[in-house]
Design a protein around this motif. Structure first.
Motif, PDB file in Angstrom:
ATOM      1  N   THR A 138     101.422 -64.156  73.041  1.00 46.19           N
ATOM      2  CA  THR A 138     102.776 -64.565  73.416  1.00 46.19           C
ATOM      3  C   THR A 138     103.653 -64.865  72.202  1.00 46.19           C
ATOM      4  O   THR A 138     104.773 -64.390  72.071  1.00 46.19           O
ATOM      5  CB  THR A 138     102.705 -65.817  74.311  1.00 46.19           C
ATOM      6  N   GLU A 139     103.060 -65.631  71.286  1.00 48.22           N
ATOM      7  CA  GLU A 139     103.773 -66.065  70.097  1.00 48.22           C
ATOM      8  C   GLU A 139     104.400 -64.890  69.319  1.00 48.22           C
ATOM      9  O   GLU A 139     105.454 -65.018  68.709  1.00 48.22           O
ATOM     10  CB  GLU A 139     102.760 -66.805  69.205  1.00 48.22           C
ATOM     11  N   ASN A 140     103.699 -63.754  69.347  1.00 51.83           N
ATOM     12  CA  ASN A 140     104.126 -62.618  68.523  1.00 51.83           C
ATOM     13  C   ASN A 140     105.394 -61.926  69.025  1.00 51.83           C
ATOM     14  O   ASN A 140     106.029 -61.190  68.272  1.00 51.83           O
ATOM     15  CB  ASN A 140     103.000 -61.587  68.415  1.00 51.83           C
ATOM     16  N   GLY A 147     115.232 -61.892  69.426  1.00 49.70           N
ATOM     17  CA  GLY A 147     115.591 -62.518  70.693  1.00 49.70           C
ATOM     18  C   GLY A 147     115.098 -63.946  70.752  1.00 49.70           C
ATOM     19  O   GLY A 147     114.864 -64.546  69.696  1.00 49.70           O
ATOM     20  N   GLU A 148     114.938 -64.492  71.978  1.00 48.45           N
ATOM     21  CA  GLU A 148     114.395 -65.852  72.027  1.00 48.45           C
ATOM     22  C   GLU A 148     113.638 -66.103  73.315  1.00 48.45           C
ATOM     23  O   GLU A 148     113.807 -65.394  74.307  1.00 48.45           O
ATOM     24  CB  GLU A 148     115.499 -66.901  71.831  1.00 48.45           C
ATOM     25  N   PHE A 149     112.774 -67.115  73.256  1.00 53.41           N
ATOM     26  CA  PHE A 149     112.018 -67.512  74.433  1.00 53.41           C
ATOM     27  C   PHE A 149     112.928 -68.317  75.357  1.00 53.41           C
ATOM     28  O   PHE A 149     113.586 -69.264  74.924  1.00 53.41           O
ATOM     29  CB  PHE A 149     110.809 -68.385  74.034  1.00 53.41           C
ATOM     30  N   ILE A 150     112.955 -67.930  76.598  1.00 50.58           N
ATOM     31  CA  ILE A 150     113.619 -68.768  77.600  1.00 50.58           C
ATOM     32  C   ILE A 150     112.594 -69.744  78.151  1.00 50.58           C
ATOM     33  O   ILE A 150     112.870 -70.889  78.437  1.00 50.58           O
ATOM     34  CB  ILE A 150     114.226 -67.883  78.714  1.00 50.58           C
ATOM     35  N   LYS A 151     111.368 -69.272  78.193  1.00 48.89           N
ATOM     36  CA  LYS A 151     110.283 -70.126  78.647  1.00 48.89           C
ATOM     37  C   LYS A 151     108.982 -69.607  78.038  1.00 48.89           C
ATOM     38  O   LYS A 151     108.748 -68.397  78.012  1.00 48.89           O
ATOM     39  CB  LYS A 151     110.200 -70.058  80.170  1.00 48.89           C
ATOM     40  N   LYS A 152     108.153 -70.518  77.543  1.00 52.42           N
ATOM     41  CA  LYS A 152     106.851 -70.092  77.015  1.00 52.42           C
ATOM     42  C   LYS A 152     105.787 -70.339  78.072  1.00 52.42           C
ATOM     43  O   LYS A 152     105.686 -71.441  78.599  1.00 52.42           O
ATOM     44  CB  LYS A 152     106.508 -70.863  75.745  1.00 52.42           C
ATOM     45  N   GLY A 153     105.013 -69.322  78.340  1.00 49.84           N
ATOM     46  CA  GLY A 153     104.026 -69.422  79.397  1.00 49.84           C
ATOM     47  C   GLY A 153     102.784 -70.192  78.980  1.00 49.84           C
ATOM     48  O   GLY A 153     102.623 -70.540  77.814  1.00 49.84           O
ATOM     49  N   VAL A 154     101.904 -70.428  79.945  1.00 55.11           N
ATOM     50  CA  VAL A 154     100.690 -71.207  79.659  1.00 55.11           C
ATOM     51  C   VAL A 154      99.660 -70.366  78.898  1.00 55.11           C
ATOM     52  O   VAL A 154      98.826 -70.897  78.180  1.00 55.11           O
ATOM     53  CB  VAL A 154     100.051 -71.770  80.954  1.00 55.11           C
ATOM     54  N   LEU A 155      99.724 -69.025  79.054  1.00 57.73           N
ATOM     55  CA  LEU A 155      98.721 -68.182  78.398  1.00 57.73           C
ATOM     56  C   LEU A 155      99.169 -67.823  76.981  1.00 57.73           C
ATOM     57  O   LEU A 155     100.255 -67.286  76.781  1.00 57.73           O
ATOM     58  CB  LEU A 155      98.507 -66.893  79.190  1.00 57.73           C
ATOM     59  N   GLU A 156      98.287 -68.135  76.020  1.00 57.83           N
ATOM     60  CA  GLU A 156      98.595 -67.763  74.649  1.00 57.83           C
ATOM     61  C   GLU A 156      98.246 -66.299  74.401  1.00 57.83           C
ATOM     62  O   GLU A 156      98.940 -65.595  73.685  1.00 57.83           O
ATOM     63  CB  GLU A 156      97.777 -68.654  73.710  1.00 57.83           C
ATOM     64  N   HIS A 157      97.139 -65.863  75.013  1.00 56.54           N
ATOM     65  CA  HIS A 157      96.703 -64.464  74.919  1.00 56.54           C
ATOM     66  C   HIS A 157      96.494 -63.929  76.319  1.00 56.54           C
ATOM     67  O   HIS A 157      96.022 -64.666  77.182  1.00 56.54           O
ATOM     68  CB  HIS A 157      95.361 -64.360  74.184  1.00 56.54           C
ATOM     69  N   PRO A 204     102.241 -62.167  83.919  1.00 53.01           N
ATOM     70  CA  PRO A 204     102.000 -62.936  82.683  1.00 53.01           C
ATOM     71  C   PRO A 204     103.256 -63.101  81.825  1.00 53.01           C
ATOM     72  O   PRO A 204     103.404 -64.118  81.156  1.00 53.01           O
ATOM     73  CB  PRO A 204     100.936 -62.125  81.953  1.00 53.01           C
ATOM     74  N   ALA A 205     104.164 -62.107  81.839  1.00 50.37           N
ATOM     75  CA  ALA A 205     105.384 -62.239  81.030  1.00 50.37           C
ATOM     76  C   ALA A 205     106.493 -61.357  81.568  1.00 50.37           C
ATOM     77  O   ALA A 205     106.226 -60.295  82.138  1.00 50.37           O
ATOM     78  CB  ALA A 205     105.101 -61.884  79.570  1.00 50.37           C
ATOM     79  N   SER A 245     103.375 -55.710  68.829  1.00 53.10           N
ATOM     80  CA  SER A 245     103.245 -57.163  68.671  1.00 53.10           C
ATOM     81  C   SER A 245     101.799 -57.617  68.811  1.00 53.10           C
ATOM     82  O   SER A 245     101.496 -58.787  68.636  1.00 53.10           O
ATOM     83  CB  SER A 245     104.117 -57.887  69.707  1.00 53.10           C
ATOM     84  N   LEU A 246     100.899 -56.697  69.097  1.00 55.79           N
ATOM     85  CA  LEU A 246      99.495 -57.081  69.276  1.00 55.79           C
ATOM     86  C   LEU A 246      98.933 -57.666  67.990  1.00 55.79           C
ATOM     87  O   LEU A 246      99.244 -57.186  66.898  1.00 55.79           O
ATOM     88  CB  LEU A 246      98.652 -55.860  69.641  1.00 55.79           C
ATOM     89  N   PRO A 247      98.065 -58.655  68.088  1.00 56.05           N
ATOM     90  CA  PRO A 247      97.436 -59.194  66.875  1.00 56.05           C
ATOM     91  C   PRO A 247      96.553 -58.137  66.211  1.00 56.05           C
ATOM     92  O   PRO A 247      95.849 -57.399  66.892  1.00 56.05           O
ATOM     93  CB  PRO A 247      96.574 -60.347  67.402  1.00 56.05           C
ATOM     94  N   VAL A 248      96.630 -58.089  64.866  1.00 54.02           N
ATOM     95  CA  VAL A 248      95.894 -57.053  64.136  1.00 54.02           C
ATOM     96  C   VAL A 248      94.383 -57.181  64.297  1.00 54.02           C
ATOM     97  O   VAL A 248      93.653 -56.217  64.100  1.00 54.02           O
ATOM     98  CB  VAL A 248      96.239 -57.047  62.621  1.00 54.02           C
ATOM     99  N   ARG A 249      93.913 -58.375  64.683  1.00 59.91           N
ATOM    100  CA  ARG A 249      92.458 -58.515  64.787  1.00 59.91           C
ATOM    101  C   ARG A 249      91.876 -57.569  65.830  1.00 59.91           C
ATOM    102  O   ARG A 249      90.712 -57.199  65.752  1.00 59.91           O
ATOM    103  CB  ARG A 249      92.061 -59.964  65.080  1.00 59.91           C
ATOM    104  N   HIS A 250      92.693 -57.142  66.784  1.00 59.96           N
ATOM    105  CA  HIS A 250      92.186 -56.219  67.799  1.00 59.96           C
ATOM    106  C   HIS A 250      91.939 -54.828  67.233  1.00 59.96           C
ATOM    107  O   HIS A 250      91.310 -54.003  67.858  1.00 59.96           O
ATOM    108  CB  HIS A 250      93.179 -56.116  68.971  1.00 59.96           C
ATOM    109  N   LEU A 251      92.467 -54.581  66.047  1.00 60.97           N
ATOM    110  CA  LEU A 251      92.276 -53.273  65.427  1.00 60.97           C
ATOM    111  C   LEU A 251      90.977 -53.199  64.625  1.00 60.97           C
ATOM    112  O   LEU A 251      90.513 -52.123  64.281  1.00 60.97           O
ATOM    113  CB  LEU A 251      93.444 -52.970  64.477  1.00 60.97           C
ATOM    114  N   LEU A 252      90.442 -54.383  64.281  1.00 62.56           N
ATOM    115  CA  LEU A 252      89.236 -54.399  63.455  1.00 62.56           C
ATOM    116  C   LEU A 252      88.090 -53.781  64.227  1.00 62.56           C
ATOM    117  O   LEU A 252      87.836 -54.140  65.373  1.00 62.56           O
ATOM    118  CB  LEU A 252      88.879 -55.835  63.064  1.00 62.56           C
TER     119      LEU A 252
END
Ligand SMILES: [Mn+2]
Length: 545
Positions: A138-140, A147-157, A204-205, A245-252
Motif C-alpha cells: 500500500t505504502e508504495n 497523488g495522495e491517500f484519501i484513506k489508508k487501508g488495514v492491509l499493508e501488503h 483491497p484498494a 509499485s511492487l516491492p523489489v523483494r518479490h523479484l528476488l
C-alpha cells in the motif's frame, strides 16, 4: 591515486623491514599522488619487533600474496534499494546509472542482487499466460503514483488483480462475478456506483483517476477497510505505475554464490563465468561490501610493487609474477626479471639496503627525520653486524655517521649492542623459528643446502641448546628436501661464530673450521654468511665432487 606496495624479501630481516618502511615514508613525501604501503611477506624477527615497538611504529602490513583480488575490481554500492522499495526505483536505477546489478539491502544487511535478468523475468511472467496477480504494498502507491491517500487501508501488503471500472455498471458486475471470489484493485474515475460497489465488497484498494482534490466525490468511505488513493494521472498511466509499485523483494529469485574481497581475481572470475548470474555479492568478514559483474573482470589489474633488499622473483612475495615491479632498491647480486617498461633501479654493493635508502633521501633533498634515521641505522646495524661484517663498506660507515647525527645517537656501538641483545634468543625461542627466520637455500655442484644465521650477544649457551637445534635442523633439512642444513650462530660482540650442521660426512670433514663436537664447528672471526661461510662451503662442495 594509486596504491604501491613496498616489500622486502621472504623471511624478512631488519634490513628488509626498515628499508621498506623508510622508503615508503620518503616516497609518500615526494609523491603525494600515490600511496606507498610498506608490506612484509613473512614473520618479523625478534630484533625487528624490538625496534618497531621501541620506535612506536606500525610494522609493515603482512601481505600473503600480491595477486589481483576481488577487492581490486569490485564495485562498491553507491546505489542500493530496500527490499520494500518499488520496482519503479529499480528500473530507474538501471536506466540512470547504467547499472547491470543493484544490491538490495535491509539497513546494512544483504538481501540479494537484482539484475536486468530479474526485471526481464518479471515482465515475462507478467505478459505470458494468465491475467497476472500482483503483490502490492500500500505504502508504495504514494512513492510511484503522484497523488495522495484519501484513506489508508488495514492491509499493508496484499495480492490482487488490477481492474478498471470503465464499463457500464452491469457489465462491471458481470466481470467482477467472473473474477469471484477474487477482489481486484479498482482503478476508476468518478463513478459513484462502481466505487460504492467496491466499498461494499471491501476491495483491497480503490485508485481514483480524474477526480479533483476538492472535487465532487460523493461516496461514504467510513465503513471501508481498504485503501483509497487519488492519482493525478490518467487511468492508463496510473495502471502502468501501479504495476511498478511492487516491492523489489518479490523479484528476488535464485541466490548467487558469494565471494570474499580477499578471493583471487581468477577464481572469482571463473565462479561468475560458470554461473548464470550477472553479478556476485562481495563480503568482508560476513559483511556485504559490494559486488562484481562481468565488466569487473574485463581487465586484469596489476598491483604495483617496489622491491627492496632483494630483486629475485623467487625470494619475493607470492604472486609477484602477476604484479608490476616499478622500482628495485637493493644491495644483492642482480638477478631481476625482465620488465615491460623502464624502471628505476638503485643497486649498490654496500652492506645494507638501508644505506641505499639513506642515499634516496639525499637524492630527493629530504632531510632524514629522527624516526627514519633510527630505523635506517637499525637496518644497517643488523645487516653489517655493527659495521663489523666484511660486507661493510666505507659508504655504510659514512651513512651511519650522518644518520647518528639525525637520530641524536652519540654512542653507536651501544645502540648496536642493544639491538642485538634483544635478539639473543637461542634459549628463549623455538629452535625451528630461530633457524627459519633467516634461512637461505642454495643449490650448487649438485647439492641442495641451506644456511640459517642468528645473531647473539654470547656463545656461552650454545652447548646447552645444541642437541635441540641439531634435531630441528634435521627436521628443516627433511621438510625442505635438502642434503645439508646449517645454522651459523654469530656473537656480534666478540665477532665470532659457531656452525651447527646436520650430518654430511663426505663434506663436513673437509671444512676449514675446527671441529668442536658432533655437529658443531668453531668459526673464529667469521661474521658473514654471504662473504665467508658460503665461499668456504662452495669450495668444499666443488673439491668433494
Ligand atoms: Mn639486506
Amino acid at each position: 591515486m594509486g596504491e604501491i606496495y613496498i616489500t622486502g624479501h621472504r623471511n624478512p630481516d631488519l634490513d628488509s623491514i626498515s628499508s621498506a618502511w623508510c622508503y615508503a615514508h620518503l616516497k609518500n613525501r615526494v609523491d603525494p599522488d600515490n600511496t606507498y604501503i610498506p608490506i612484509r611477506c613473512g614473520h618479523m624477527n625478534e630484533a625487528t619487533k624490538y625496534i618497531c615497538s621501541r620506535m612506536g611504529i606500525e610494522p609493515p602490513l603482512f601481505v600473503k600474496d600480491v595477486r589481483p583480488k576481488v577487492a581490486d575490481v569490485m564495485t562498491k554500492h553507491d546505489a542500493w534499494l530496500d527490499p520494500e522499495d518499488p520496482v519503479y526505483r529499480l528500473v530507474k536505477l538501471f536506466e540512470d546509472k547504467h547499472a547491470s546489478v543493484v544490491p538490495i539491502l535491509d539497513k546494512d544487511n544483504y538481501v540479494g542482487l537484482l539484475s536486468l535478468d530479474e526485471i526481464t523475468a518479471f515482465f515475462l511472467r507478467e505478459n505470458s499466460g494468465k491475467r497476472p496477480r500482483y503483490r502490492f504494498k500500500t505504502e508504495n502507491f504514494g512513492k510511484v503514483i503522484k497523488g495522495e491517500f484519501i484513506k489508508k487501508g488495514v492491509l499493508e501488503h496484499f495480492e490482487a488483480y488490477i481492474m478498471t471500472g470503465a464499463m457500464e455498471f452491469d457489465v462491471y458486475c458481470q466481470r467482477l462475478a467472473a473474477l469471484s471470489p477474487e477482489l481486484p484493485v479498482l482503478v476508476v474515475g468518478n463513478r459513484k456506483h462502481h466505487i460504492e460497489y467496491a466499498v461494499e465488497h471491501q476491495f483491497p484498494a480503490i485508485i481514483l483517476t480524474g477526480v479533483e482534490p476538492e472535487g465532487d466525490l460523493d461516496v461514504d468511505f467510513s465503513g471501508y477497510s481498504g485503501t483509497v488513493y487519488r492519482s493525478q494521472f490518467d487511468t492508463a498511466e496510473t495502471i502502468r505505475l501501479l504495476r511498478m509499485s511492487l516491492p523489489v523483494r518479490h523479484l528476488l529469485a535464485k541466490e548467487p554464490p558469494a565471494v570474499s574481497i580477499t578471493d583471487v581475481f581468477d577464481d572469482a572470475k571463473r565462479l561468475l563465468a560458470d554461473s548464470d548470474f550477472r553479478g556476485l555479492p562481495v563480503f568482508e568478514q560476513n559483511r556485504y561490501v559490494g559486488f562484481v559483474t562481468r565488466r569487473c573482470f574485463l581487465e586484469r589489474p596489476r598491483k604495483k610493487v617496489i622491491m627492496v633488499d632483494h630483486n629475485e622473483l623467487s625470494q619475493s612475495v607470492d604472486g609477484l609474477e602477476d604484479a608490476e615491479v616499478i622500482e628495485i632498491i637493493d644491495h644483492h647480486r642482480l638477478a631481476a626479471e625482465k620488465t615491460r617498461s623502464p624502471i628505476y633501479i638503485a643497486s649498490e654493493p654496500v652492506g645494507s639496503t638501508c644505506t641505499i635508502v639513506y642515499h634516496q633521501f639525499l637524492r630527493w633533498g629530504v632531510p632524514v627525520d629522527a624516526q627514519s634515521a633510527i630505523m635506517l641505522l637499525a637496518g644497517i646495524t643488523a645487516d653489517t653486524i655493527i659495521l663489523k661484517s666484511p660486507t661493510t663498506t666505507d659508504i655504510d660507515r659514512a651513512a651511519v655517521r650522518a644518520l647518528c647525527i639525525s637520530a641524536s645517537i652519540s654512542d653507536y656501538e651501544e645502540f648496536g649492542k642493544q639491538l642485538f641483545s634483544n635478539a639473543s634468543i637461542l634459549t628463549a625461542a623455538e629452535p625451528k623459528r630461530v633457524i627459519e627466520s633467516d634461512f637461505k637455500v642454495y643449490a650448487e655442484h649438485g647439492v641442495r643446502f641451506g644456511i640459517g644465521q642468528v645473531e647473539v650477544t654470547t656463545l656461552e649457551n650454545v652447548d646447552e641448546v645444541k642437541d635441540r637445534y641439531l634435531s630441528n635442523l634435521e627436521t628443516v633439512r627433511n621438510v625442505k628436501g635438502l642434503d645439508w642444513a646449517l645454522l651459523m650462530i654469530t656473537d656480534v660482540i666478540k665477532e665470532d661464530s659457531v656452525l651447527l650442521a646436520t650430518d654430511f660426512p663426505r663434506y663436513e670433514k673437509a671444512l676449514v673450521y675446527p671441529f668442536s663436537s658432533r655437529g658443531k664447528f668453531l668459526m673464529p672471526g667469521v661474521l658473514s654468511r654471504k662473504k665467508q661461510l658460503l665461499p668456504e662451503l662452495l669450495r668444499v662442495l666443488e673439491e668433494g665432487r
